[in-house]
Design an enzyme around this catalytic site. Structure first.
Site, mmCIF file in Angstrom:
data_model
loop_
_atom_site.group_PDB
_atom_site.id
_atom_site.type_symbol
_atom_site.label_atom_id
_atom_site.label_comp_id
_atom_site.label_asym_id
_atom_site.label_seq_id
_atom_site.Cartn_x
_atom_site.Cartn_y
_atom_site.Cartn_z
ATOM 1 N N ASP A 83 -16.137 15.237 -3.888
ATOM 2 C CA ASP A 83 -15.933 14.356 -5.042
ATOM 3 C C ASP A 83 -15.057 15.140 -6.013
ATOM 4 O OD1 ASP A 83 -15.993 12.972 -7.390
ATOM 5 O OD2 ASP A 83 -18.118 12.472 -7.284
ATOM 6 N N LYS A 170 12.665 1.774 -1.762
ATOM 7 C CA LYS A 170 13.250 0.812 -0.826
ATOM 8 C C LYS A 170 14.742 1.075 -0.661
ATOM 9 C CE LYS A 170 9.992 -2.910 -1.923
ATOM 10 N NZ LYS A 170 9.398 -3.239 -0.623
ATOM 11 N N ASP A 223 0.674 -6.209 -13.874
ATOM 12 C CA ASP A 223 0.605 -5.736 -12.497
ATOM 13 C C ASP A 223 1.991 -5.612 -11.866
ATOM 14 O OD1 ASP A 223 -0.911 -5.103 -10.057
ATOM 15 O OD2 ASP A 223 -0.100 -6.988 -9.301
ATOM 16 N N HIS A 228 7.373 -2.588 -11.561
ATOM 17 C CA HIS A 228 8.410 -2.827 -10.546
ATOM 18 C C HIS A 228 9.614 -3.590 -11.111
ATOM 19 C CE1 HIS A 228 5.356 -1.463 -7.888
ATOM 20 N NE2 HIS A 228 4.657 -2.574 -7.877
HETATM 21 P P1 NAP Z 1 -9.370 2.168 -2.112
HETATM 22 O O1 NAP Z 1 -9.172 1.517 -0.786
HETATM 23 O O2 NAP Z 1 -10.537 1.757 -2.942
HETATM 24 O O3 NAP Z 1 -9.472 3.738 -1.831
HETATM 25 C C1 NAP Z 1 -9.887 4.654 -2.785
HETATM 26 C C2 NAP Z 1 -10.126 5.990 -2.103
HETATM 27 O O4 NAP Z 1 -10.525 6.943 -3.066
HETATM 28 C C3 NAP Z 1 -11.205 5.978 -1.039
HETATM 29 O O5 NAP Z 1 -10.812 6.829 0.009
HETATM 30 C C4 NAP Z 1 -12.390 6.577 -1.776
HETATM 31 O O6 NAP Z 1 -13.299 7.098 -0.834
HETATM 32 C C5 NAP Z 1 -11.686 7.640 -2.602
HETATM 33 N N1 NAP Z 1 -12.412 8.109 -3.776
HETATM 34 C C6 NAP Z 1 -12.999 7.359 -4.742
HETATM 35 N N2 NAP Z 1 -13.557 8.172 -5.672
HETATM 36 C C7 NAP Z 1 -13.304 9.455 -5.296
HETATM 37 C C8 NAP Z 1 -13.616 10.716 -5.838
HETATM 38 N N3 NAP Z 1 -14.320 10.846 -6.969
HETATM 39 N N4 NAP Z 1 -13.191 11.838 -5.197
HETATM 40 C C9 NAP Z 1 -12.500 11.729 -4.040
HETATM 41 N N5 NAP Z 1 -12.174 10.545 -3.477
HETATM 42 C C10 NAP Z 1 -12.567 9.413 -4.087
HETATM 43 O O7 NAP Z 1 -8.097 2.035 -3.037
HETATM 44 P P2 NAP Z 1 -6.569 1.846 -2.581
HETATM 45 O O8 NAP Z 1 -6.301 0.401 -2.405
HETATM 46 O O9 NAP Z 1 -6.281 2.763 -1.458
HETATM 47 O O10 NAP Z 1 -5.788 2.264 -3.889
HETATM 48 C C11 NAP Z 1 -5.674 3.599 -4.322
HETATM 49 C C12 NAP Z 1 -4.776 3.668 -5.550
HETATM 50 O O11 NAP Z 1 -3.499 3.190 -5.209
HETATM 51 C C13 NAP Z 1 -5.242 2.798 -6.712
HETATM 52 O O12 NAP Z 1 -4.834 3.414 -7.897
HETATM 53 C C14 NAP Z 1 -4.443 1.519 -6.525
HETATM 54 O O13 NAP Z 1 -4.269 0.822 -7.737
HETATM 55 C C15 NAP Z 1 -3.135 2.088 -6.044
HETATM 56 N N6 NAP Z 1 -2.348 1.164 -5.248
HETATM 57 C C16 NAP Z 1 -2.818 0.657 -4.098
HETATM 58 C C17 NAP Z 1 -2.036 -0.196 -3.340
HETATM 59 C C18 NAP Z 1 -2.506 -0.731 -2.033
HETATM 60 O O14 NAP Z 1 -1.694 -1.390 -1.361
HETATM 61 N N7 NAP Z 1 -3.724 -0.503 -1.624
HETATM 62 C C19 NAP Z 1 -0.750 -0.546 -3.793
HETATM 63 C C20 NAP Z 1 -0.282 -0.009 -4.996
HETATM 64 C C21 NAP Z 1 -1.089 0.847 -5.702
HETATM 65 P P3 NAP Z 1 -14.860 7.374 -1.199
HETATM 66 O O15 NAP Z 1 -15.363 6.180 -1.946
HETATM 67 O O16 NAP Z 1 -15.493 7.600 0.127
HETATM 68 O O17 NAP Z 1 -14.844 8.608 -2.035
#
Ligand code: NAP
Length: 478
Positions: A83, A170, A223, A228
């Site tokens: 963590d 891109k 958002d 973007h």
């Molecule tokens: P997600 O699926 O909820 O993944 C979050 C990750 O962080 C999980 O691996 C979680 O695993 C880990 N995590 C949470 N708390 C933690 C801690 N205290 N220490 C270490 N690891 C921790 O989120 P996501 O969609 O991948 O998005 C991640 C970031 O990218 C966010 O800021 C989101 O806004 C941004 N983003 C995402 C996308 C997309 O397409 N998904 C696009 C643009 C931007 P555990 O809970 O097991 O720790």
């Protein structure tokens, strides 16, 4: 070198980051010393994370999956269950990576950035050459973004802070820079003397679905438009930078953001439209409304149309018309540079109405393409003289360079972080300037009581957006 993906088991890591690193490896762009370490709180061992990573890569790569490259990539992969928002987690990480040069990619909620930076600093992991990569959203307004950036700055200097806007990775967005500054042709025309207006559209067919708790707190303006779309606007509008080095380019972008004319409550009704999708038919399927997805009444916008002006010599009087929405008729990310019509038509037919003004259309999604619409004589005989029709002069990358694999935008950006090149990353002052303008729009909405207009899922947005652009004497490019 070590690349630590904090949130390595999350959605972004599996869909984008791990596949992008795999493709860099496939192209021979990851040095032999690069190690990829996934980190999250999930209790996994190295083999478990490798399996997860390779499954994600295989799914994304499809026919481009190469077992030999995958085996090499797997050898680079490790996993640390920790963590990172507490000191003990950072100490576990420190024990594993020691003093090796490390990139920390924070693929976690921005609410954790502050705590993670604190624990990384306490563990002695923030000194040069280590650097940090931040995902959007950086805050939900000026003050919250200032707080996040301040916390990060206490741990990492600005030149070692990489704020991702994946649109900048891109190919076609970079090609816009090449087009503008690699050709002498466009520069004399790239002003309000020749350009009537600019349109930027980001239309998505998907709804919000399970992401509604996040989305409902943000809406389309924060958002999509704040980051973007304003970045695209900057690349269209900026002055020629002295060079491609990071500060030259970003100095020019920030000047544009600071030149955006604030929109007050008195004019926000004429210059913007907020919308929210209701039930409809999208991609051939009946879909529910945004309110149904959220399960509660809400006034968050899933669509926004906005007319911006840039107060400088080059762009005086040129509207920059932006619109973005979810559950739209088609997936489309497009920039249109609409030139002015010829001042006088010599061609017959409805007073020369068939002489359409030129436009440069830059498609980013679903296909990457740049085309310039030019008037051409329609072949054949016509007793009255000429008939004209617009024909595209196309710079299709697929046609010119073959139909190779389309790169993930993150490939370019990760490569640049590895090589300390921050040209395509967003500097702190850019984030602040864009929030300052967006906060003004939100304040004007609140003061003028601008609420969301409904639009049918699967359509092109509220009728009011068509009225808005018609009153400005233009029409959306559809
Ligand atoms: P997600 O699926 O909820 O993944 C979050 C990750 O962080 C999980 O691996 C979680 O695993 C880990 N995590 C949470 N708390 C933690 C801690 N205290 N220490 C270490 N690891 C921790 O989120 P996501 O969609 O991948 O998005 C991640 C970031 O990218 C966010 O800021 C989101 O806004 C941004 N983003 C995402 C996308 C997309 O397409 N998904 C696009 C643009 C931007 P555990 O809970 O097991 O720790």
């Amino acid at each position: 070198m070590k690349i630590v993906i904090v949130g390595g088991t999350g959605d972004l890591s599996r869909r984008m980051l791990l596949p992008a690193l795999y493709f860099l490896d496939a192209d021979g762009l990851l040095g032999p010393d690069v190690e990829v370490i996934g980190l999250s709180r999930q209790s996994l061992d190295q083999a478990g994370f490798r399996d997860m990573a390779l499954a994600a890569v295989r799914e994304r790569a499809g026919a481009d999956y190469d077992a030999a490259v995958a085996a090499r990539f797997a050898d680079r992969i490790d996993y640390i269950p920790a963590d990172l928002s507490n000191a003990a987690g950072a100490q576990t990480l420190k024990a594993r990576i020691g003093d090796a040069e490390t990139i920390f990619y924070l693929s976690v909620s921005p609410s954790l950035f502050d705590g993670i930076c604190l624990s990384l600093k306490a563990a002695g992991l923030t000194a040069a050459p280590n650097r940090i990569v931040l995902e959007k959203p950086i805050g939900r307004d000026g003050p919250s973004s200032g707080a996040i950036n301040g916390a990060v700055a206490n741990a990492f200097s600005e030149d070692r802070t990489y704020r991702i806007d994946h649109y900048l990775g891109k190919e076609t967005v970079q090609n816009l820079i090449a087009l503008r500054f690699g050709n002498a042709l466009f520069e004399p025309l790239w002003t309000g003397r020749s350009i009537d207006h600019v349109q930027i559209t980001v239309a998505e067919t998907e709804g919000v679905g399970d992401r509604w708790p996040y989305y409902n707190d943000y809406g389309a303006l924060r958002d999509m438009l704040q980051n973007h779309m304003l970045q695209l606007l900057c690349l269209v509008a900026m002055e020629p930078p002295a060079s491609l080095d990071p500060d030259s380019v970003r100095n020019e972008k920030v000047k544009i953001l600071r030149s955006l004319r604030p929109i007050g409550a008195g004019e926000i009704g004429q210059l913007s439209v907020r919308g929210q999708y209701r039930a409809g038919v999208a991609a051939g399927k009946a879909t529910g409304s945004y309110v149904e997805e959220c399960g509660q009444p809400t006034d968050t916008e899933t669509y926004v149309a906005l007319c911006a002006h840039i107060d400088n010599w080059r762009w005086a009087g040129v509207p920059f018309l932006m619109r973005t929405g979810k559950r739209m008729a088609e997936k489309r990310t497009q920039i249109v540079i609409q030139f002015k019509p010829v001042p006088h038509s010599i061609f017959p037919g409805a007073g020369g109405a068939d002489v359409l003004a030129n436009k440069l259309v830059i498609d980013l999604q679903p296909d990457e393409d740049i085309s310039l619409l030019l008037m051409n004589k329609t072949p054949g005989l016509d007793r009255d003289g000429f008939r004209l029709s617009p024909l595209p002069l196309s710079l299709s990358l697929a046609t010119a360079f073959g139909g190779g694999r389309r790169r993930i935008a993150y490939e370019r950006l990760l490569m640049d972080v590895i090589h300390n090149n921050s040209t395509l990353f967003v500097r702190r002052d850019e984030v602040e300037a864009s929030w300052a303008w967006i906060d003004g729009v939100r304040a004007a909405w609140a003061e003028a009581g601008v609420t969301c207009r409904p639009y049918d899922a699967g359509g092109w947005g509220p009728v009011a957006a068509y009225n808005m652009i018609a009153q400005l004497g233009r029409s959306w490019n559809e």
